[in-house]
Design a protein around this motif. Structure first.
Motif, PDB file in Angstrom:
ATOM      1  N   ASP B  56     -32.739  -6.696 -25.513  1.00 53.07           N
ATOM      2  CA  ASP B  56     -32.134  -8.502 -25.765  1.00 53.07           C
ATOM      3  C   ASP B  56     -31.436  -9.921 -25.259  1.00 53.07           C
ATOM      4  OD1 ASP B  56     -33.337  -7.217 -28.131  1.00 53.07           O
ATOM      5  OD2 ASP B  56     -31.331  -6.566 -29.054  1.00 53.07           O
ATOM      6  N   LEU B  57     -30.596  -8.794 -24.466  1.00 54.43           N
ATOM      7  CA  LEU B  57     -30.041  -9.913 -23.606  1.00 54.43           C
ATOM      8  C   LEU B  57     -30.349 -11.205 -22.378  1.00 54.43           C
ATOM      9  CD1 LEU B  57     -26.495  -8.111 -23.278  1.00 54.43           C
ATOM     10  CD2 LEU B  57     -26.771 -10.310 -24.321  1.00 54.43           C
ATOM     11  N   GLY B  58     -32.545 -10.016 -22.753  1.00 57.52           N
ATOM     12  CA  GLY B  58     -32.922 -10.916 -21.717  1.00 57.52           C
ATOM     13  C   GLY B  58     -32.896 -11.018 -20.548  1.00 57.52           C
ATOM     14  N   LEU B  59     -32.204  -9.268 -20.395  1.00 63.37           N
ATOM     15  CA  LEU B  59     -32.743  -8.692 -18.813  1.00 63.37           C
ATOM     16  C   LEU B  59     -33.641  -8.239 -18.494  1.00 63.37           C
ATOM     17  CD1 LEU B  59     -29.339  -7.758 -19.373  1.00 63.37           C
ATOM     18  CD2 LEU B  59     -30.028  -7.744 -17.514  1.00 63.37           C
ATOM     19  N   PRO B  60     -34.585  -8.681 -16.916  1.00 64.76           N
ATOM     20  CA  PRO B  60     -35.774  -8.166 -17.387  1.00 64.76           C
ATOM     21  C   PRO B  60     -35.537  -5.956 -17.057  1.00 64.76           C
ATOM     22  CG  PRO B  60     -35.224  -8.947 -15.190  1.00 64.76           C
ATOM     23  CD  PRO B  60     -33.743  -9.769 -16.340  1.00 64.76           C
ATOM     24  N   ILE B  61     -36.632  -5.454 -17.151  1.00 68.97           N
ATOM     25  CA  ILE B  61     -36.995  -4.863 -16.828  1.00 68.97           C
ATOM     26  C   ILE B  61     -36.152  -3.450 -15.644  1.00 68.97           C
ATOM     27  CG2 ILE B  61     -38.408  -2.749 -16.523  1.00 68.97           C
ATOM     28  CD1 ILE B  61     -37.784  -2.698 -18.895  1.00 68.97           C
ATOM     29  N   GLU B  62     -36.450  -4.183 -14.842  1.00 68.38           N
ATOM     30  CA  GLU B  62     -35.493  -4.337 -13.391  1.00 68.38           C
ATOM     31  C   GLU B  62     -34.325  -4.522 -13.122  1.00 68.38           C
ATOM     32  OE1 GLU B  62     -37.274  -3.503 -10.050  1.00 68.38           O
ATOM     33  OE2 GLU B  62     -35.829  -3.963  -9.272  1.00 68.38           O
ATOM     34  N   ALA B  63     -33.747  -5.374 -13.682  1.00 65.16           N
ATOM     35  CA  ALA B  63     -32.234  -5.622 -13.104  1.00 65.16           C
ATOM     36  C   ALA B  63     -32.131  -4.384 -14.113  1.00 65.16           C
ATOM     37  CB  ALA B  63     -31.840  -6.651 -14.402  1.00 65.16           C
ATOM     38  N   ILE B  64     -32.636  -3.789 -15.463  1.00 64.22           N
ATOM     39  CA  ILE B  64     -31.873  -2.624 -15.938  1.00 64.22           C
ATOM     40  C   ILE B  64     -32.458  -1.663 -15.502  1.00 64.22           C
ATOM     41  CG2 ILE B  64     -32.226  -1.768 -18.349  1.00 64.22           C
ATOM     42  CD1 ILE B  64     -33.430  -3.939 -19.780  1.00 64.22           C
ATOM     43  N   ARG B  65     -33.538  -1.262 -14.665  1.00 63.37           N
ATOM     44  CA  ARG B  65     -32.855  -0.373 -13.948  1.00 63.37           C
ATOM     45  C   ARG B  65     -32.146  -0.668 -12.779  1.00 63.37           C
ATOM     46  NH1 ARG B  65     -38.918   0.831 -13.019  1.00 63.37           N
ATOM     47  NH2 ARG B  65     -38.732  -1.261 -12.149  1.00 63.37           N
ATOM     48  N   GLU B  66     -32.561  -1.684 -12.392  1.00 68.65           N
ATOM     49  CA  GLU B  66     -30.886  -1.245 -10.583  1.00 68.65           C
ATOM     50  C   GLU B  66     -29.609  -1.357 -11.747  1.00 68.65           C
ATOM     51  OE1 GLU B  66     -30.491  -5.557  -9.286  1.00 68.65           O
ATOM     52  OE2 GLU B  66     -32.614  -5.763  -9.603  1.00 68.65           O
ATOM     53  N   LEU B  67     -29.616  -1.256 -13.379  1.00 71.39           N
ATOM     54  CA  LEU B  67     -27.739  -1.232 -13.719  1.00 71.39           C
ATOM     55  C   LEU B  67     -28.013   0.616 -13.626  1.00 71.39           C
ATOM     56  CD1 LEU B  67     -27.513  -4.226 -16.290  1.00 71.39           C
ATOM     57  CD2 LEU B  67     -26.080  -3.177 -14.338  1.00 71.39           C
ATOM     58  N   THR B  68     -28.996   0.960 -14.676  1.00 71.98           N
ATOM     59  CA  THR B  68     -29.319   2.440 -15.339  1.00 71.98           C
ATOM     60  C   THR B  68     -28.738   3.602 -14.183  1.00 71.98           C
ATOM     61  OG1 THR B  68     -31.153   2.382 -15.579  1.00 71.98           O
ATOM     62  CG2 THR B  68     -30.085   2.113 -17.919  1.00 71.98           C
ATOM     63  N   ALA B  69     -29.780   3.155 -12.676  1.00 72.24           N
ATOM     64  CA  ALA B  69     -29.208   3.573 -11.377  1.00 72.24           C
ATOM     65  C   ALA B  69     -27.890   3.633 -11.199  1.00 72.24           C
ATOM     66  CB  ALA B  69     -30.652   3.063 -10.272  1.00 72.24           C
ATOM     67  N   LEU B  70     -27.047   2.742 -11.339  1.00 72.16           N
ATOM     68  CA  LEU B  70     -25.782   2.757 -11.107  1.00 72.16           C
ATOM     69  C   LEU B  70     -24.861   3.944 -11.985  1.00 72.16           C
ATOM     70  CD1 LEU B  70     -24.167  -0.875 -11.120  1.00 72.16           C
ATOM     71  CD2 LEU B  70     -26.247   0.833  -9.307  1.00 72.16           C
ATOM     72  N   ASP B  71     -24.698   4.676 -11.175  1.00 76.41           N
ATOM     73  CA  ASP B  71     -23.716   5.988 -11.780  1.00 76.41           C
ATOM     74  C   ASP B  71     -22.717   5.349 -13.117  1.00 76.41           C
ATOM     75  OD1 ASP B  71     -21.948   4.961 -10.798  1.00 76.41           O
ATOM     76  OD2 ASP B  71     -21.092   7.058  -9.667  1.00 76.41           O
ATOM     77  N   GLY B  72     -22.615   4.864 -13.444  1.00 71.17           N
ATOM     78  CA  GLY B  72     -22.116   4.421 -14.388  1.00 71.17           C
ATOM     79  C   GLY B  72     -20.206   4.218 -14.138  1.00 71.17           C
ATOM     80  N   SER B  73     -20.633   3.722 -13.320  1.00 69.51           N
ATOM     81  CA  SER B  73     -18.173   2.959 -13.194  1.00 69.51           C
ATOM     82  C   SER B  73     -18.588   2.153 -11.366  1.00 69.51           C
ATOM     83  CB  SER B  73     -18.369   4.385 -12.420  1.00 69.51           C
ATOM     84  OG  SER B  73     -17.896   4.886 -11.191  1.00 69.51           O
ATOM     85  N   ASP B  74     -20.021   1.826 -11.261  1.00 68.93           N
ATOM     86  CA  ASP B  74     -19.736   1.298  -9.653  1.00 68.93           C
ATOM     87  C   ASP B  74     -20.368  -0.586 -10.578  1.00 68.93           C
ATOM     88  OD1 ASP B  74     -20.236  -0.194  -7.116  1.00 68.93           O
ATOM     89  OD2 ASP B  74     -22.272   1.544  -6.651  1.00 68.93           O
ATOM     90  N   CYS B  75     -18.444  -0.750 -10.985  1.00 70.31           N
ATOM     91  CA  CYS B  75     -18.358  -2.232 -11.642  1.00 70.31           C
ATOM     92  C   CYS B  75     -18.816  -3.545  -9.953  1.00 70.31           C
ATOM     93  CB  CYS B  75     -17.378  -2.513 -11.492  1.00 70.31           C
ATOM     94  SG  CYS B  75     -16.970  -3.804 -12.766  1.00 70.31           S
ATOM     95  N   ALA B  76     -18.718  -2.965  -9.035  1.00 64.16           N
ATOM     96  CA  ALA B  76     -18.835  -3.962  -7.889  1.00 64.16           C
ATOM     97  C   ALA B  76     -20.266  -4.544  -8.664  1.00 64.16           C
ATOM     98  CB  ALA B  76     -18.884  -3.658  -6.502  1.00 64.16           C
ATOM     99  N   LYS B  77     -21.427  -3.413  -7.924  1.00 68.51           N
ATOM    100  CA  LYS B  77     -23.018  -3.780  -8.235  1.00 68.51           C
ATOM    101  C   LYS B  77     -23.353  -4.210  -9.491  1.00 68.51           C
ATOM    102  CE  LYS B  77     -24.267  -0.692  -4.909  1.00 68.51           C
ATOM    103  NZ  LYS B  77     -24.270   1.235  -4.724  1.00 68.51           N
ATOM    104  N   ALA B  78     -23.021  -4.234 -10.803  1.00 65.24           N
ATOM    105  CA  ALA B  78     -23.113  -4.283 -12.122  1.00 65.24           C
ATOM    106  C   ALA B  78     -22.337  -5.683 -12.222  1.00 65.24           C
ATOM    107  CB  ALA B  78     -22.506  -3.565 -13.410  1.00 65.24           C
ATOM    108  N   HIS B  79     -21.397  -6.198 -11.882  1.00 61.78           N
ATOM    109  CA  HIS B  79     -21.060  -7.638 -12.365  1.00 61.78           C
ATOM    110  C   HIS B  79     -22.525  -8.566 -11.327  1.00 61.78           C
ATOM    111  CE1 HIS B  79     -18.055 -10.452 -12.167  1.00 61.78           C
ATOM    112  NE2 HIS B  79     -17.892 -10.598 -13.213  1.00 61.78           N
TER     113      HIS B  79
END
Lengths: 136, 136
Positions: B56-79
């Motif tokens: 809904d925020l417009g992130l492409p699937i690819e970006a979401i894959r990157e985000l969900t691949a993070l284990d849930g606490s890797d802010c340095a990458k999510a930000h």
DNA sequence: CCTAATTCCTCTAGCGGCTAGAGGTTCAAG
DNA sequence: CTTGAACCTCTAGCCGCTAGAGGAATTAGG
């Protein structure tokens, strides 16, 4: 007479895109050479500019077909197309503004050097956003 | 355990779309029944909410894959992903605002009952618009 | 006038993010 | 146990292009 490449260079529209527009019935070439190559004149140049401009404005091909089918003076028909599209654009801007606010919130969630990351949590958290975006 | 239909009803995401997300590697089901039907748990529900929200925020699937691949606490990458996307949204808003202004001008061009139509002319006229939209 | 480089032709396939349908199987309620 | 809803996989289509193959035409230089 202009070749498709000339037309492309003058308008900045790529060659395959021009052929695609023709296929969609938006831009018939003025004629063809003996060797079957497309030739365009001034009218083609103007028409492509029209199409390109309308596309830049976000009008779908279908709407442009409607517009170009008008003989050039039928305002009663052209006007509602523009109006319809205007309200469409406004809706899109509103939606994007909501998203912007929320993404800003998300991006800010971990700007500091606090312990736990909240950016990821913020991505999953729909409750905190005022605007009811999406799900369209 | 939730069936794909349950998941669909609870999130508002259509069934084929859920299967599509799985195919894209975003949402593996927790398991399958003996008869090969997908079953999801609470984690799946949350993950789908996350995906849906990000989409809904417009992130492409690819970006979401990157985000969900993070284990849930890797802010340095999510930000940076959030930030990159924020500037993207802002650019889109700016572009749309320019288009809005121009479409408003076009729609206004024939609001009155003057003789000749200017809506159509305005559609083809790029010179009059201040904002240099499109051609991207 | 001939060659070589460039442009052109048509046709097909791919992108993202779904959506729709065919044709068949499994599940849950009565 | 029967029915009907929900599920499965697979394929194809949507929009607006974009890219590539394989071949024909054009154009500039010698």
């Amino acid at each position: 007479m202009l070749s498709i490449g000339d037309l492309s260079r003058r308008t900045g529209v790529k060659v395959p895109t021009i052929r695609y527009y023709e296929q969609m019935g938006l831009l018939p070439p003025e004629g063809r050479t003996e060797g079957n190559q497309r030739r365009y004149g001034h009218a083609g140049l103007e028409r492509l500019a029209f199409i390109r401009h309308a596309r830049d404005l976000g009008l779908p091909i279908e709407a442009i077909r409607e517009l170009t089918a008008l003989d050039g003076s039928d305002c009663a028909k052209a006007h509602p197309i523009a109006k319809r599209h205007l309200s469409d654009i406004r809706r899109r801007i509103e939606a994007l503004r909501g998203l912007e606010a929320e993404l800003a919130r998300i991006a800010a969630a971990c700007d500091g050097s606090e312990g736990a990351c909240r950016t990821l949590a913020a991505f999953g958290d729909h409750d905190r956003c005022e605007s009811s975006h999406g799900r369209s």
